[in-house]
Design an enzyme around this catalytic site. Sequence first.
Site, PDB file in Angstrom:
ATOM      1  N   HIS A 292       0.794  -1.167  -0.047  1.00 17.33           N
ATOM      2  CA  HIS A 292      -0.242  -0.123   0.096  1.00 17.33           C
ATOM      3  C   HIS A 292       0.990   1.204   0.046  1.00 17.33           C
ATOM      4  O   HIS A 292       1.904   1.484   0.954  1.00 17.33           O
ATOM      5  CB  HIS A 292      -0.831   0.169   1.205  1.00 17.33           C
ATOM      6  CG  HIS A 292      -1.922   1.130   1.155  1.00 17.33           C
ATOM      7  ND1 HIS A 292      -3.042   1.169   0.505  1.00 17.33           N
ATOM      8  CD2 HIS A 292      -1.606   2.525   1.820  1.00 17.33           C
ATOM      9  CE1 HIS A 292      -3.480   2.346   0.875  1.00 17.33           C
ATOM     10  NE2 HIS A 292      -2.757   3.214   1.552  1.00 17.33           N
ATOM     11  N   CYS A 293       0.774   2.178  -0.917  1.00 14.00           N
ATOM     12  CA  CYS A 293       1.506   3.145  -1.165  1.00 14.00           C
ATOM     13  C   CYS A 293       1.009   4.293  -0.247  1.00 14.00           C
ATOM     14  O   CYS A 293      -0.231   4.893  -0.779  1.00 14.00           O
ATOM     15  CB  CYS A 293       1.787   3.504  -2.565  1.00 14.00           C
ATOM     16  SG  CYS A 293       2.731   5.031  -2.795  1.00 14.00           S
ATOM     17  N   VAL A 294       1.741   4.708   0.565  1.00 14.08           N
ATOM     18  CA  VAL A 294       1.090   5.852   1.509  1.00 14.08           C
ATOM     19  C   VAL A 294       1.394   7.238   0.781  1.00 14.08           C
ATOM     20  O   VAL A 294       0.315   8.060   0.978  1.00 14.08           O
ATOM     21  CB  VAL A 294       2.004   5.977   3.002  1.00 14.08           C
ATOM     22  CG1 VAL A 294       1.733   4.670   3.732  1.00 14.08           C
ATOM     23  CG2 VAL A 294       3.484   6.105   2.653  1.00 14.08           C
TER      24      VAL A 294
ATOM     25  N   GLY B 160      -1.848   6.970  -1.629  1.00  8.82           N
ATOM     26  CA  GLY B 160      -3.190   6.451  -0.786  1.00  8.82           C
ATOM     27  C   GLY B 160      -3.819   5.443  -1.490  1.00  8.82           C
ATOM     28  O   GLY B 160      -5.140   5.287  -1.334  1.00  8.82           O
ATOM     29  N   GLN B 161      -3.004   4.548  -2.183  1.00  5.63           N
ATOM     30  CA  GLN B 161      -3.499   3.386  -2.942  1.00  5.63           C
ATOM     31  C   GLN B 161      -2.809   2.325  -2.909  1.00  5.63           C
ATOM     32  O   GLN B 161      -1.508   2.504  -3.027  1.00  5.63           O
ATOM     33  CB  GLN B 161      -3.926   3.710  -4.470  1.00  5.63           C
ATOM     34  CG  GLN B 161      -4.636   2.547  -5.113  1.00  5.63           C
ATOM     35  CD  GLN B 161      -5.329   3.368  -6.510  1.00  5.63           C
ATOM     36  OE1 GLN B 161      -6.470   3.651  -6.292  1.00  5.63           O
ATOM     37  NE2 GLN B 161      -4.701   2.979  -7.413  1.00  5.63           N
TER      38      GLN B 161
END
Length: 296
Positions: free
Chosen positions: A131-133, A136-137
């Site tokens: 999950h790429c912070v 946000g996805q």
Amino acid sequence: MSAFGSRAKGRLERACHYLPVVVNTVLVLCITGEVSYLVLVEAPREPEQKAGEWSSVWKAAHLLLQYFMLGNITWNASLFLRTSPSIRGVFLGAGGVGQGWRYCYTCETHTPPRCSHCYDCNVCVLRRDHHCVFFGQCVGFRNYRYFLSCLLFMWAGLLYAVVMNAEVFIVILKEGVTLHSVMLLMVPWIMLVSGQVTARAFAFAFIADTCVVGFLLVAAFLFFHVALMLRGQTTREWYSSRRPYSLGPLANVKECLGQRWYLCWLCPLIPSPLPGDGIHFQVTGSLEPANNAVAQ
């Protein structure tokens, strides 16, 4: 009161979800504006070069390169966010559940190999990497190409920005390595609040520092994911030291970037269909963790 609290909490969660995207967008636009200013106003530094014909050609070439990279970053990021990597709307097959399939009690469905549930997105993601912070996805099967291309152009753009900001470091350090110059480079906020520098000097120092730090972080992410792609692994599989789906470096690249892997990184609009479906994978090794295989 509880209804108001739940609505406020929902709005806060939505705001926090988009906050990283907003911050990244502001930083990219600030860096682009500062580098454009350096190209158009400050460079080249020699007066005789500024008056020459070469100056216009030099500036046009730099601006073309700069906005080519900015366009690729923006478009890849947009397609990454618009391309859902989840199992929503995907027919997982009516056949029997095979090796590597699991049951997700949250989504209440069987999920294929390399698929896992993301508690931030609240859905299972096909060939989930992480999950790429910053966006946000989740990064998964369908949007991995855009994620990697965005990293590539961010790395190239930040490298370009660091080179262009070399003159900023030269101006700051022109009188030698003093406490004032070191403080301006390391903690420009303190220098601004204490009134030691102007807002203009702070802006140049802060953006130059951001370019250097951002370049190092993006370079680490990019090289790590390129290595994973060549090894045929996801981040989750790297943690468990497994490579059961590796098909060889070239085939692994095609699995991630598609059939036109040699062209698709130039522009996100170049079609490059993926060879698989994100559900079925060719197994070339043991699905058990390496330490379990040794113990057996």
